[in-house]
Design a protein around this motif. Structure first.
Motif, PDB file in Angstrom:
ATOM      1  N   LEU A 178     -62.297 -34.375  56.238  1.00  0.00           N
ATOM      2  CA  LEU A 178     -63.476 -34.591  57.081  1.00  0.00           C
ATOM      3  C   LEU A 178     -63.252 -34.016  58.474  1.00  0.00           C
ATOM      4  N   SER A 179     -64.242 -33.337  58.985  1.00  0.00           N
ATOM      5  CA  SER A 179     -64.148 -32.720  60.309  1.00  0.00           C
ATOM      6  C   SER A 179     -63.911 -33.780  61.381  1.00  0.00           C
ATOM      7  N   LYS A 180     -62.989 -33.490  62.279  1.00  0.00           N
ATOM      8  CA  LYS A 180     -62.644 -34.426  63.352  1.00  0.00           C
ATOM      9  C   LYS A 180     -63.236 -34.023  64.692  1.00  0.00           C
ATOM     10  N   GLY A 181     -63.776 -32.807  64.775  1.00  0.00           N
ATOM     11  CA  GLY A 181     -64.320 -32.355  66.040  1.00  0.00           C
ATOM     12  C   GLY A 181     -63.321 -31.560  66.854  1.00  0.00           C
ATOM     13  N   MET A 281     -74.829 -36.843  68.400  1.00  0.00           N
ATOM     14  CA  MET A 281     -73.393 -37.025  68.617  1.00  0.00           C
ATOM     15  C   MET A 281     -72.891 -38.016  67.573  1.00  0.00           C
ATOM     16  N   ILE A 282     -71.844 -37.628  66.818  1.00  0.00           N
ATOM     17  CA  ILE A 282     -71.271 -38.487  65.788  1.00  0.00           C
ATOM     18  C   ILE A 282     -69.846 -38.831  66.195  1.00  0.00           C
ATOM     19  N   MET A 283     -69.561 -40.127  66.317  1.00  0.00           N
ATOM     20  CA  MET A 283     -68.214 -40.576  66.633  1.00  0.00           C
ATOM     21  C   MET A 283     -67.672 -41.419  65.489  1.00  0.00           C
ATOM     22  N   THR A 284     -66.545 -40.982  64.938  1.00  0.00           N
ATOM     23  CA  THR A 284     -65.858 -41.756  63.912  1.00  0.00           C
ATOM     24  C   THR A 284     -64.518 -42.220  64.477  1.00  0.00           C
ATOM     25  N   GLY A 285     -63.888 -43.155  63.773  1.00  0.00           N
ATOM     26  CA  GLY A 285     -62.591 -43.626  64.236  1.00  0.00           C
ATOM     27  C   GLY A 285     -62.345 -45.057  63.822  1.00  0.00           C
ATOM     28  N   PRO A 286     -61.096 -45.519  63.911  1.00  0.00           N
ATOM     29  CA  PRO A 286     -60.740 -46.872  63.478  1.00  0.00           C
ATOM     30  C   PRO A 286     -61.275 -47.940  64.422  1.00  0.00           C
ATOM     31  N   ALA A 287     -61.203 -49.192  63.977  1.00  0.00           N
ATOM     32  CA  ALA A 287     -61.631 -50.315  64.805  1.00  0.00           C
ATOM     33  C   ALA A 287     -60.768 -50.383  66.059  1.00  0.00           C
ATOM     34  N   GLY A 288     -61.424 -50.584  67.205  1.00  0.00           N
ATOM     35  CA  GLY A 288     -60.687 -50.695  68.452  1.00  0.00           C
ATOM     36  C   GLY A 288     -60.452 -49.387  69.167  1.00  0.00           C
ATOM     37  N   SER A 289     -61.018 -48.297  68.667  1.00  0.00           N
ATOM     38  CA  SER A 289     -60.806 -46.998  69.304  1.00  0.00           C
ATOM     39  C   SER A 289     -61.752 -46.747  70.476  1.00  0.00           C
ATOM     40  N   ASN A 446     -75.897 -26.120  65.937  1.00  0.00           N
ATOM     41  CA  ASN A 446     -75.567 -25.805  67.330  1.00  0.00           C
ATOM     42  C   ASN A 446     -75.854 -26.947  68.287  1.00  0.00           C
ATOM     43  N   TYR A 447     -76.726 -27.865  67.892  1.00  0.00           N
ATOM     44  CA  TYR A 447     -77.128 -28.942  68.799  1.00  0.00           C
ATOM     45  C   TYR A 447     -76.588 -30.294  68.345  1.00  0.00           C
ATOM     46  N   ALA A 448     -75.473 -30.261  67.625  1.00  0.00           N
ATOM     47  CA  ALA A 448     -74.802 -31.492  67.191  1.00  0.00           C
ATOM     48  C   ALA A 448     -73.322 -31.395  67.521  1.00  0.00           C
ATOM     49  N   SER A 449     -72.667 -32.546  67.672  1.00  0.00           N
ATOM     50  CA  SER A 449     -71.237 -32.568  67.968  1.00  0.00           C
ATOM     51  C   SER A 449     -70.582 -33.732  67.241  1.00  0.00           C
ATOM     52  N   VAL A 450     -69.290 -33.570  66.950  1.00  0.00           N
ATOM     53  CA  VAL A 450     -68.524 -34.555  66.183  1.00  0.00           C
ATOM     54  C   VAL A 450     -67.218 -34.827  66.911  1.00  0.00           C
ATOM     55  N   MET A 451     -66.782 -36.112  66.908  1.00  0.00           N
ATOM     56  CA  MET A 451     -65.478 -36.428  67.466  1.00  0.00           C
ATOM     57  C   MET A 451     -64.892 -37.640  66.742  1.00  0.00           C
ATOM     58  N   HIS A 452     -63.657 -37.459  66.279  1.00  0.00           N
ATOM     59  CA  HIS A 452     -62.903 -38.567  65.682  1.00  0.00           C
ATOM     60  C   HIS A 452     -61.996 -39.138  66.763  1.00  0.00           C
ATOM     61  N   VAL A 453     -62.294 -40.367  67.204  1.00  0.00           N
ATOM     62  CA  VAL A 453     -61.521 -41.030  68.252  1.00  0.00           C
ATOM     63  C   VAL A 453     -60.432 -41.841  67.565  1.00  0.00           C
ATOM     64  N   ASN A 454     -59.197 -41.417  67.701  1.00  0.00           N
ATOM     65  CA  ASN A 454     -58.133 -41.943  66.844  1.00  0.00           C
ATOM     66  C   ASN A 454     -57.339 -43.087  67.449  1.00  0.00           C
ATOM     67  N   GLY A 455     -57.150 -43.120  68.761  1.00  0.00           N
ATOM     68  CA  GLY A 455     -56.273 -44.123  69.357  1.00  0.00           C
ATOM     69  C   GLY A 455     -56.863 -45.523  69.324  1.00  0.00           C
TER      70      GLY A 455
END
Length: 469
Positions: A178-181, A281-289, A446-455
């Motif tokens: 899965l794309s992380k950004g 804007m799509i943000m994925t990541g674990p609980a507490g990130s 072009n008008y969307a962004s993705v980021m996987h916040v890992n910490g």
């Protein structure tokens, strides 16, 4: 050899158009499946009942005025009218659809039919259809398709040779893909680049890199390495990737509503939230990130300070919401309060140090015009001049997320948050989640962004629990 696919009810509820997904092969619908769809279409759960009605209408369009004998043998399936080319009015023929009267299954020697006991009568009848077809048509390849894991185990234990999950809605083979950004390069990123052209545009430095040098790549993606280089893909043409050189220290010193990033992933999420040319804007990541806190801090900043939006729409996925919301007293917002307590918790983080914190929180809710909405009531609406935050999106189906994103009107933006490790919908897994679908389909937009916040920044205990428990 003909391939025969026997569909379980949950397949048609998951994808009402699943009948069209089996190419030129034969699809069999047991009578028990039609009976279950008939019961489900009148349920109070609007999403499930809608899927049942769509599936029933789809079957009706295919069978049309077919005679009983034709239904048993199979009626030709045609492509869905929506997929037909406007210049070609002739529907392309696919496989066949047959209705199997499972109540007429006769006892066959050496076929281990399951008993139609009260607790598992419907599942057993559907399995028996596949067993009967396997015994009576040995030259054909019979396969039971169901999303019920236990039913697949029972069918295999009963002697059914082929049992499968419905996989058409899987957009990835492995969730790790899965794309992380962002893409991380070990060592120095520039060691892998043979040719580069650098341009200066005012105070911005742009590197033009050949497209073959980075794989994969897509708009609004970051490139980072171990030498503290941070690049942002701001444009792509036929030959080059345009990489904006970003100072890491300036990234780490960003701020929204008094909140600063605590790690590089959060800093990149800050940058994407601030990015003017992004509608989604799509943000994925674990609980507490920190996904919810970042989204809320940004929402308050651009709504109260910068006046870019007139309101903040907040909604989240709650699996039993369709039944449970009616039992809670009050308005829609008051009913949604227990499900959206996480936003109150984050408002306390943002304003807990105020002299009169509760008054500050109430003031912010009113001044920013924060509205808590049920996802059930968002269909058919259009949100203009609004910032929309969808939390816990990992439990939504592809259709549900599509119906939500299509609500976004003029001068509006949507932020979708989710953690694929916390899916509580029994028919959805990380590979079929609407959140996974949205990331993979929108990453090239072009008008969307993705980021996987890992910490994990909630606490050291939360970090330990996420990694070890």
């Amino acid at each position: 050899m003909e391939k025969i696919y026997v569909l379980d009810t949950n397949v048609l509820l998951h994808d009402p158009l699943a009948i069209f997904a089996f190419g030129e092969h034969k699809v069999v619908i047991p009578m028990t499946v039609l009976e279950e769809l008939d019961v489900i279409k009148d349920r109070r759960d609007k999403d499930v009942s809608r899927e049942a009605r769509v599936a029933i209408n789809t079957i009706d369009r295919i069978v049309g005025h077919a005679a009983p004998k034709e239904l048993l043998e199979g009626v030709p399936i045609n492509t869905h009218p929506n997929t037909t080319n406007a210049t070609n009015t002739t529907l392309q023929s696919l496989g066949n659809l047959a209705i199997y009267p499972d109540q007429q299954i006769a006892k066959i020697d050496n076929v281990p039919f399951l008993n139609s006991n009260h607790d598992h009568a419907n599942d057993n009848r559907i399995i028996n259809v596949a067993l009967s077809l396997q015994a009576t048509q040995p030259r054909d390849n019979v396969c039971l398709v169901t999303k019920d894991i236990n039913m697949r185990i029972k069918a295999k234990g009963s002697g059914l040779e082929r049992v499968e999950d419905y996989r058409k809605d899987k957009v990835l083979d492995d969730v790790d893909l899965l794309s992380k950004g962002y893409t991380h390069f070990s060592g120095s990123f520039w060691d892998s680049i043979e040719k580069v052209k650098t341009e200066q545009h005012g105070r911005h430095t742009i590197h033009l890199i050949p497209k073959y040098a980075i794989d994969p790549f897509y708009p609004n993606m970051f490139i980072i390495d171990d030498m503290d280089f941070v690049g942002f893909i701001c444009n792509i043409d036929d030959k080059h990737i345009y990489l904006l050189d970003i100072n890491k220290q300036s990234l780490m010193h960003q701020s929204f509503w008094g909140i600063h990033p605590r790690n590089l992933e959060q800093a990149m999420a800050f940058y994407l939230l601030r990015h003017e040319n992004s509608d989604l804007m799509i943000m994925t990541g674990p609980a507490g990130s920190g996904k919810t806190l970042l989204a809320l801090a940004y929402a308050l900043q651009v709504t109260m300070e910068e006046k870019r939006f007139n309101k903040i729409i907040v909604a989240r996925s709650t699996p039993p919401m369709a039944e449970d919301i009616g039992f809670l007293p009050g308005t829609e917002e008051e009913k949604m309060a227990p499900w959206l307590a996480a936003f109150d918790d984050n408002l306390e983080i943002l304003h807990g140090a105020d002299e009169h914190s509760f008054s500050s929180i109430d003031y912010v809710k009113q001044k920013a015009n924060i509205q808590f909405k049920s996802l059930n009531f968002m269909r058919g609406r259009s949100f203009n001049n609004a910032l929309i935050i969808i939390d816990e999106a990992q439990g939504l189906t592809q259709f549900q997320l599509k119906s939500i994103v299509t609500r976004v009107g003029t001068n509006s933006r949507i932020i979708v948050l989710g953690n694929l490790a916390q899916i509580d919908n029994k028919y959805i897994n990380p590979l079929t989640s609407g959140l996974t679908y949205l990331v993979e389909k929108c990453k090239v937009f072009n008008y969307a962004s993705v980021m996987h916040v890992n910490g994990i920044e909630r606490s050291r205990l939360a970090e330990f629990a996420e990694e070890n428990l």
